[in-house]
Design an enzyme around this catalytic site. Structure first.
Site, PDB file in Angstrom:
ATOM      1  N   ASP A  60      29.290 -18.963  -0.554  1.00 54.58           N
ATOM      2  CA  ASP A  60      28.537 -17.898   0.135  1.00 54.58           C
ATOM      3  C   ASP A  60      29.525 -16.848   0.620  1.00 54.58           C
ATOM      4  OD1 ASP A  60      26.923 -16.296   1.610  1.00 54.58           O
ATOM      5  OD2 ASP A  60      26.270 -17.834   3.024  1.00 54.58           O
ATOM      6  N   LYS A  62      28.764 -13.604   0.045  1.00 57.81           N
ATOM      7  CA  LYS A  62      27.944 -12.384   0.149  1.00 57.81           C
ATOM      8  C   LYS A  62      28.716 -11.208  -0.455  1.00 57.81           C
ATOM      9  CE  LYS A  62      25.133 -14.041   3.930  1.00 57.81           C
ATOM     10  NZ  LYS A  62      25.885 -15.246   4.319  1.00 57.81           N
ATOM     11  N   ASP A  65      30.934  -5.452  -3.300  1.00 56.64           N
ATOM     12  CA  ASP A  65      32.008  -4.490  -3.531  1.00 56.64           C
ATOM     13  C   ASP A  65      31.770  -3.757  -4.853  1.00 56.64           C
ATOM     14  OD1 ASP A  65      34.624  -3.237  -3.317  1.00 56.64           O
ATOM     15  OD2 ASP A  65      35.166  -4.895  -2.004  1.00 56.64           O
TER      16      ASP A  65
HETATM   17  O1  C5P Z   1      23.589 -23.076  11.021  1.00 59.98           O
HETATM   18  P1  C5P Z   1      22.470 -22.485  10.227  1.00 59.98           P
HETATM   19  O2  C5P Z   1      21.523 -23.534   9.677  1.00 59.98           O
HETATM   20  O3  C5P Z   1      21.742 -21.379  10.925  1.00 59.98           O
HETATM   21  O4  C5P Z   1      23.222 -21.843   8.947  1.00 59.98           O
HETATM   22  C1  C5P Z   1      22.609 -20.971   8.038  1.00 59.98           C
HETATM   23  C2  C5P Z   1      23.596 -20.627   6.968  1.00 59.98           C
HETATM   24  O5  C5P Z   1      23.000 -19.745   6.030  1.00 59.98           O
HETATM   25  C3  C5P Z   1      24.840 -19.911   7.457  1.00 59.98           C
HETATM   26  O6  C5P Z   1      25.914 -20.323   6.621  1.00 59.98           O
HETATM   27  C4  C5P Z   1      24.548 -18.447   7.251  1.00 59.98           C
HETATM   28  O7  C5P Z   1      25.727 -17.700   7.037  1.00 59.98           O
HETATM   29  C5  C5P Z   1      23.720 -18.501   5.979  1.00 59.98           C
HETATM   30  N1  C5P Z   1      22.799 -17.397   5.719  1.00 59.98           N
HETATM   31  C6  C5P Z   1      21.800 -17.029   6.596  1.00 59.98           C
HETATM   32  N2  C5P Z   1      20.954 -15.983   6.293  1.00 59.98           N
HETATM   33  C7  C5P Z   1      21.088 -15.333   5.120  1.00 59.98           C
HETATM   34  C8  C5P Z   1      22.083 -15.714   4.204  1.00 59.98           C
HETATM   35  C9  C5P Z   1      22.929 -16.768   4.543  1.00 59.98           C
HETATM   36  O8  C5P Z   1      21.643 -17.666   7.668  1.00 59.98           O
HETATM   37  N3  C5P Z   1      20.233 -14.397   4.796  1.00 59.98           N
END
Ligand code: C5P
Length: 215
Positions: A60, A62, A65
């Site tokens: 992940d 994201k 670029d």
């Molecule tokens: O700890 P939690 O369950 O909230 O983690 C959610 C994960 O999903 C984190 O790694 C966060 O960076 C990722 N994420 C997110 N929302 C997005 C894309 C990725 O929460 N739209």
């Protein structure tokens, strides 16, 4: 990604020892482990090589670029053994095409963020989420990332992308979303971090989420 448990672990711990311990503890309950900046900046990309021995890894980063830089990032990540990568879409079709091309060469997956799961995710993302979802389909991405905190948006995104692309959905637990609700809304996998890795028993926490989804 094999759809067995419908659960992806977001492994946002920052040290190798905890990462490997938690990954091993939950391996029976997850289809993939999502690794992002917290762990890779803490331990280096070598941690991906270790984790892929336990479960397939989605990186992940994201990615957001110009096409050439995106290509270089994707090549590093897939050479380390990751089975998939999360990219942004707002950088435009040429940037996304560059990621999809590398993924096709490696036989790996690209997931495009359509809308973030946190409250601020509605500020700038919501107005463009559906266009990004359409672009993900046209570019041949494997799937999209859509918010478990807003199951109604997952439903909207599912209508746009059809059945061929996957939806992976973060926001369950610590951010307030329900695994069962978002699967019902059309997500293929939920992504869960803190509710699992901060638990006294990550395996029990992962099993509980699986049970909620009847997997
Ligand atoms: O700890 P939690 O369950 O909230 O983690 C959610 C994960 O999903 C984190 O790694 C966060 O960076 C990722 N994420 C997110 N929302 C997005 C894309 C990725 O929460 N739209």
């Amino acid at each position: 990604m094999d759809k067995k448990n419908r659960l992806i672990l977001a492994l946002d711990v920052t040290d190798r020892e905890n990462a490997l311990r938690i990954a091993n503890e939950v391996s029976d309950y997850v289809d993939s482990i999502k690794v992002g900046y917290p762990l890779v900046l803490g331990e280096g990309l070598g941690i991906v090589k270790e984790l892929v021995e336990i479960a397939p890894v989605i990186a992940d980063f994201k990615v957001a670029d110009i096409p050439n830089t995106d290509r270089l990032i994707c090549e590093h990540v897939f050479n380390a053994g990751a089975a998939g990568i999360i990219t942004h879409g707002f950088t435009g079709r040429d940037s996304l095409d560059s990621c999809v091309k590398v993924a096709n060469d490696f036989g790996t997956d690209v997931y495009v963020v359509t809308e973030m799961s946190h409250p601020g995710g509605v500020e700038f993302f919501r107005p463009v989420a559906e266009d990004i979802a359409k672009m993900a389909v046209e570019a041949g991405a494997s799937g999209v990332v859509a918010p478990a905190t807003r199951p109604e948006r997952v439903k909207d995104i599912r209508k746009i992308i059809g059945e061929e692309l996957s939806i992976i959905s973060p926001g369950v637990g610590a951010q307030g979303g329900s695994a069962a609700d978002v699967i019902r809304a059309g997500a293929d996998w939920v992504i869960v971090g803190r509710s699992i890795y901060n638990s006294d028993s990550p395996a029990e926490a992962a099993k509980k989420i699986c049970d909620e989804m009847n997997c």
